[in-house]
Design a protein around this motif. Sequence first.
Motif, mmCIF file in Angstrom:
data_model
loop_
_atom_site.group_PDB
_atom_site.id
_atom_site.type_symbol
_atom_site.label_atom_id
_atom_site.label_comp_id
_atom_site.label_asym_id
_atom_site.label_seq_id
_atom_site.Cartn_x
_atom_site.Cartn_y
_atom_site.Cartn_z
ATOM 1 N N THR A 46 0.862 -1.183 0.000
ATOM 2 C CA THR A 46 0.000 0.000 0.000
ATOM 3 C C THR A 46 0.898 1.233 0.000
ATOM 4 O OG1 THR A 46 -0.141 -0.070 2.418
ATOM 5 C CG2 THR A 46 -1.916 -1.131 1.182
ATOM 6 N N LEU A 47 0.349 2.363 -0.347
ATOM 7 C CA LEU A 47 1.092 3.622 -0.387
ATOM 8 C C LEU A 47 2.395 3.501 -1.190
ATOM 9 C CD1 LEU A 47 0.704 5.101 3.212
ATOM 10 C CD2 LEU A 47 -0.230 6.004 1.105
ATOM 11 N N PRO A 48 2.328 3.055 -2.435
ATOM 12 C CA PRO A 48 3.561 2.965 -3.228
ATOM 13 C C PRO A 48 4.239 4.308 -3.432
ATOM 14 C CG PRO A 48 1.629 2.725 -4.640
ATOM 15 C CD PRO A 48 1.140 2.679 -3.230
ATOM 16 N N ALA A 49 3.521 5.402 -3.171
ATOM 17 C CA ALA A 49 4.116 6.736 -3.327
ATOM 18 C C ALA A 49 5.350 6.902 -2.451
ATOM 19 C CB ALA A 49 3.084 7.808 -2.986
ATOM 20 N N VAL A 50 5.404 6.188 -1.328
ATOM 21 C CA VAL A 50 6.576 6.276 -0.448
ATOM 22 C C VAL A 50 7.827 5.824 -1.192
ATOM 23 C CG1 VAL A 50 7.634 5.371 1.658
ATOM 24 C CG2 VAL A 50 5.206 6.011 1.644
ATOM 25 N N TYR A 51 7.720 4.725 -1.922
ATOM 26 C CA TYR A 51 8.888 4.203 -2.640
ATOM 27 C C TYR A 51 9.094 4.922 -3.969
ATOM 28 C CZ TYR A 51 9.419 0.883 1.041
ATOM 29 O OH TYR A 51 9.631 0.341 2.280
ATOM 30 N N ARG A 52 8.026 5.422 -4.561
ATOM 31 C CA ARG A 52 8.227 6.272 -5.734
ATOM 32 C C ARG A 52 9.056 7.494 -5.366
ATOM 33 N NH1 ARG A 52 2.238 5.384 -6.923
ATOM 34 N NH2 ARG A 52 2.183 3.795 -8.565
ATOM 35 N N ALA A 90 8.188 1.813 6.901
ATOM 36 C CA ALA A 90 9.642 1.649 6.878
ATOM 37 C C ALA A 90 10.278 2.669 5.940
ATOM 38 C CB ALA A 90 9.997 0.230 6.445
ATOM 39 N N GLY A 91 9.675 2.861 4.764
ATOM 40 C CA GLY A 91 10.203 3.857 3.844
ATOM 41 C C GLY A 91 10.138 5.259 4.411
ATOM 42 N N MET A 92 9.044 5.572 5.116
ATOM 43 C CA MET A 92 8.920 6.883 5.758
ATOM 44 C C MET A 92 9.989 7.058 6.824
ATOM 45 S SD MET A 92 4.796 7.049 6.282
ATOM 46 C CE MET A 92 3.646 6.728 4.950
ATOM 47 N N SER A 93 10.261 5.999 7.570
ATOM 48 C CA SER A 93 11.278 6.056 8.612
ATOM 49 C C SER A 93 12.638 6.399 8.015
ATOM 50 C CB SER A 93 11.332 4.708 9.340
ATOM 51 O OG SER A 93 12.335 4.694 10.332
ATOM 52 N N GLY A 94 12.967 5.766 6.884
ATOM 53 C CA GLY A 94 14.233 6.077 6.231
ATOM 54 C C GLY A 94 14.329 7.528 5.803
ATOM 55 N N ALA A 95 13.221 8.073 5.300
ATOM 56 C CA ALA A 95 13.213 9.473 4.881
ATOM 57 C C ALA A 95 13.408 10.404 6.078
ATOM 58 C CB ALA A 95 11.903 9.792 4.163
ATOM 59 N N LEU A 96 12.801 10.070 7.212
ATOM 60 C CA LEU A 96 12.919 10.913 8.397
ATOM 61 C C LEU A 96 14.341 10.909 8.943
ATOM 62 C CD1 LEU A 96 9.570 10.006 10.199
ATOM 63 C CD2 LEU A 96 10.145 12.167 9.074
#
Length: 501
Positions: free
Chosen positions: A58-64, A480-486
């Motif tokens: 879900t939320l593929p925009a995170v990885y895009r 997890a992707g959001m965590s990496g960005a933060l």
Amino acid sequence: MARIAVMGAGMGAMAAAARLAVAGHRVVVYERTDTYGGGVRRLARDGFGFDTGPGLLTLPAVYRDLFVKTGKEPLEDLVGLVQVDPSARHLFADGTEAALPNASRAGVVAALDEALGGGAGGRWGDFLVRAREAWDRTRRPLLEEPLWPDWQVLTGKEPYPAVPHKRLLRTRRAATLAEIGAWELRDPRLTALLAGYALAYGVDPATAPASAAVLPYMEHAFGTWYVRGGTRELARAVYERCLARRVEFVFGAEITRVPVADGRAAGVELADGTVAGADFVVGSRPWRLGGLVEGAPYGPGAVAPAPEDRFPGRMVVCLALRGARDPGAAHRTVVHSADTEGELDLFRHGTPPGLPTVRVDRPDDPALRPDDAHESMVLTATVPAATRYDWGAPGVADAFTERMITAAERAVPELRERVLWREVRTPLDTARETGATGGAVPPPALAGPRGALHPANATGTPGLFAVGGWSHPGGGLPHAGMSGALVSGLIVEGPDFRGSQ
């Protein structure tokens, strides 16, 4: 250019590593196992392939966003992303079933009205409208910003706008998912539908805050996606993006200590005694950081790490099947338990359910089967962590597997007769692959008075940061992707970083 040591090669850690490398830093990832991806793994045997971690995205925009920010090739050029439709087929305990269209509130309402009758679709649609309000209120502070020192504001007022419910002489509002089901949805099948989303994330629907309504909302609003070749292909793409940005990986390297010099993290010490100096250390699993660094990594007033094994794990059964896949089969079918109270014993007493809710994944993907005369299938159930239940005792895993197959046969008749072989993966396997105590799986952060937050990405030790599902904003591939960005933002821009854009 700073030297940055990253502990572990999970999805959040790799997302941070790629972003930090693009910012000009020298990044080295130390992974104790022999591969990347954390819990995003693949089992391959005899031409069959299986996702043993998350099967859908879900939320593929995170990885895009990750791929846009770290290179010229967008995500879709590197992996095949397909919206699955229906998003899931649901089989309820009374024998009724409903196939819910992907990313279509109107379609879901119509499907539920037709399948369940009695205005069920309308009630679910109204619930999604309220869930959207909870999402709008919490998305930015809960998912896209660092966890600020005044994090208590996230656990104050309940963000879900519950409908007033009159009971005897009192007017109440739902504070948990269970109360939303009883007071707002008013249909045991809709209640099971709602509870199924919580269970998939390892969240107890009986005690989860009403704000957990955002979990089904994310699927309905942003769609459910399949990565061709399996979700492991997403992990491969992130790993290769790291390599392209000159991130160095050291596999088979277990970190035993984080040295501190002049009051800040100064590198990592490996099990063989090697010390690698670093200006910043990005760790995983905050519960473990307390045993690796001098002093307490999270000081007074911070969200403290919770013992990992207080959360449940997953049982995964990989089935190699003879016979072609039914061309009309849904990618995912959720077979809901008839014993909802017994199922919640996994949270209350640490015992697996006698009649589990089982998620049946049947990807229509030639890459995962030897030929069109065979099919690969994955069954998943939420179960207690291995420290609460002895999954290694003789016959225990096989007995529970039989119960899962019995449940799955409601969706796939004569399933047993088609099985060529099976591979069973318990929380013990998860513990071996991810290092999480008992093989537990981290849930996402949830807001509200009954919510649960994860420790902040910035610790109380200068230069030491935490990334991944056990830190803010919690578990799940998007989180997890959001965590990496933060974490990347906090290191590159410093403590004034206001969050992802």
